[in-house]
Design an enzyme around this catalytic site. Sequence first.
Site, short mmCIF file in Angstrom:
data_model
loop_
_atom_site.label_atom_id
_atom_site.label_comp_id
_atom_site.label_asym_id
_atom_site.label_seq_id
_atom_site.Cartn_x
_atom_site.Cartn_y
_atom_site.Cartn_z
CD GLU A 159 -2.64 -1.46 2.51
OE1 GLU A 159 -2.55 -0.62 3.40
OE2 GLU A 159 -3.36 -2.47 2.59
CG ASN A 200 -0.41 -6.93 -1.56
OD1 ASN A 200 -1.04 -7.48 -2.46
ND2 ASN A 200 -0.83 -6.94 -0.29
CG HIS A 236 -9.66 -6.08 0.81
ND1 HIS A 236 -9.86 -7.24 1.53
CD2 HIS A 236 -8.35 -5.79 0.93
CE1 HIS A 236 -8.73 -7.62 2.07
NE2 HIS A 236 -7.79 -6.76 1.72
CD GLU A 265 -4.30 -8.11 1.59
OE1 GLU A 265 -5.18 -7.46 2.17
OE2 GLU A 265 -3.09 -7.80 1.64
CG ASP A 267 -12.37 -9.55 1.95
OD1 ASP A 267 -12.31 -8.57 1.22
OD2 ASP A 267 -11.94 -9.54 3.12
O1 G3I Z 1 -3.38 -8.64 18.74
C1 G3I Z 1 -4.13 -7.56 19.34
C2 G3I Z 1 -4.61 -7.95 20.69
O2 G3I Z 1 -3.50 -8.16 21.52
C3 G3I Z 1 -5.51 -6.82 21.22
O3 G3I Z 1 -6.02 -7.17 22.45
C4 G3I Z 1 -6.65 -6.54 20.25
C5 G3I Z 1 -7.53 -5.37 20.69
O4 G3I Z 1 -7.84 -4.52 19.63
O5 G3I Z 1 -6.09 -6.21 19.03
C6 G3I Z 1 -5.30 -7.23 18.45
O6 G3I Z 1 -4.76 -6.73 17.28
C7 G3I Z 1 -5.63 -6.66 16.17
C8 G3I Z 1 -4.99 -7.44 15.03
O7 G3I Z 1 -5.75 -7.29 13.86
C9 G3I Z 1 -4.81 -8.90 15.34
O8 G3I Z 1 -6.04 -9.51 15.50
C10 G3I Z 1 -5.84 -5.22 15.77
O9 G3I Z 1 -6.59 -4.55 16.76
C11 G3I Z 1 -6.53 -5.12 14.46
O10 G3I Z 1 -6.51 -3.77 14.03
C12 G3I Z 1 -5.81 -5.96 13.43
O11 G3I Z 1 -6.50 -5.86 12.22
C13 G3I Z 1 -5.82 -6.36 11.08
C14 G3I Z 1 -5.60 -5.26 10.06
O12 G3I Z 1 -5.01 -5.78 8.90
C15 G3I Z 1 -4.73 -4.14 10.62
O13 G3I Z 1 -4.53 -3.15 9.68
C16 G3I Z 1 -6.69 -7.45 10.45
O14 G3I Z 1 -6.77 -8.56 11.35
C17 G3I Z 1 -6.09 -7.91 9.12
O15 G3I Z 1 -7.00 -8.74 8.46
C18 G3I Z 1 -5.83 -6.70 8.24
O16 G3I Z 1 -5.22 -7.14 7.04
C19 G3I Z 1 -4.96 -6.13 6.06
C20 G3I Z 1 -3.75 -6.57 5.27
O17 G3I Z 1 -2.68 -6.83 6.14
C21 G3I Z 1 -3.35 -5.51 4.23
N1 G3I Z 1 -4.48 -5.20 3.38
C22 G3I Z 1 -5.73 -4.85 4.05
C23 G3I Z 1 -6.12 -5.94 5.05
C24 G3I Z 1 -7.45 -5.65 5.69
O18 G3I Z 1 -7.37 -4.47 6.46
#
Ligand code: G3I
Length: 345
Positions: A159, A200, A236, A265, A267
């Site tokens: 990005e 990507n 997405h 990615e 969906d």
């Molecule tokens: O691991 C912490 C945990 O310790 C904490 O208690 C909890 C409370 O919020 O958060 C957890 O972290 C989360 C993490 O996912 C792991 O589950 C974050 O809040 C959450 O923001 C994070 O979101 C991820 C996101 O990227 C972050 O930008 C999504 O799971 C993940 O699917 C998403 O993936 C991205 C790709 O990497 C890049 N392209 C877009 C895609 C979708 O946003």
Amino acid sequence: MKPLIVALALVLAAPAPAAQAAARTPHDLRRLAHQNGIRIGTAVDVAALRTEPDYRAALNREFTNVTAENAMKWESVEPQRGVHTWADADAVVDNARRHGQQVRGHNLVWHNQLPAWLTEGVQNGTIGAAELRRILRDHITTEVRRYKGRIRAWDVVNEVIDEDGTLRKSIWLTQLGPGYIADAFRWARQADPRAKLYVNDYNLEWNSPKIEATLALIKDLRSQGVPVDGIGFQGHLGIQYDYPGDWANVMRRFADLGLEVAVTEMDVRMVLPVTPEKLATQAAYYGRALTGCLSVPACKEFTVWGFTDRHSWVPGWFDGEGAACLLDESLTPKPAYTTLLTSTP
Ligand code: G3I
């Protein structure tokens, strides 16, 4: 054997037309992948991989490629400076090896999910530009070397182009200048010369300024000998927006540069509640995306960002939206899954 008996035996042995058609329709995504000579992948939620046997079984039955959804991101692998935590990333790679799956590394340079020690250090001035460049080089070198030979392709930069076609104003650009992108690819190539190295991005399926800027960036990098091998379209989508009908042509434009193309990615979210009509539209979007990929010889990977609505990033990010995956919460296939199985170029 008499000729008549031989002829009768051949007729009896030949499958009926319906059975022939059924034999051509794959029964799962793994078989679809093999029949079409592509990889079909998914993002992996490590907690689910560890604790949910049905999730694990579906993952290993259906997919030939995996991407760690979060486990290889910088905040996950180096939460404190110099302290590396590889257990989650290792779990994904080890599981993949046991089940004959290839791995996409995600990701090396991004503006999100950076560890606090890094962003705070830059913000309060304790990490200056020269040190930041060394930190980035060490991060890329350490992570890529650790999985050398076990990761087929890396999302090296994620990005980096904004919606208006300019370079994203991340800490990388503002502190290091645009050269950080070429550096990142060169460091990754040094650390694992055989891994394919990707740019990507999202909205690259339709956003013209982003498409043109990304094409120009990659042409420029390659003219300087920077090792960029592939382009990843995140994919997405949402059914409340038109399907990006030109996507396959955009893929071709990148393929014409000699790049690998991958859907990284995919969906397709919807505004809840789920209805049969919305599921049908979703199925059509997934089907068109796979058909588009299959129509471009350079597109050999179709990865979904999670395969079950039980674990999807969508509801946490888009209020009132969800149901974006191929299987529902109980892992029952949705129409989109069946549509993929019958997709042809
Ligand atoms: O691991 C912490 C945990 O310790 C904490 O208690 C909890 C409370 O919020 O958060 C957890 O972290 C989360 C993490 O996912 C792991 O589950 C974050 O809040 C959450 O923001 C994070 O979101 C991820 C996101 O990227 C972050 O930008 C999504 O799971 C993940 O699917 C998403 O993936 C991205 C790709 O990497 C890049 N392209 C877009 C895609 C979708 O946003």
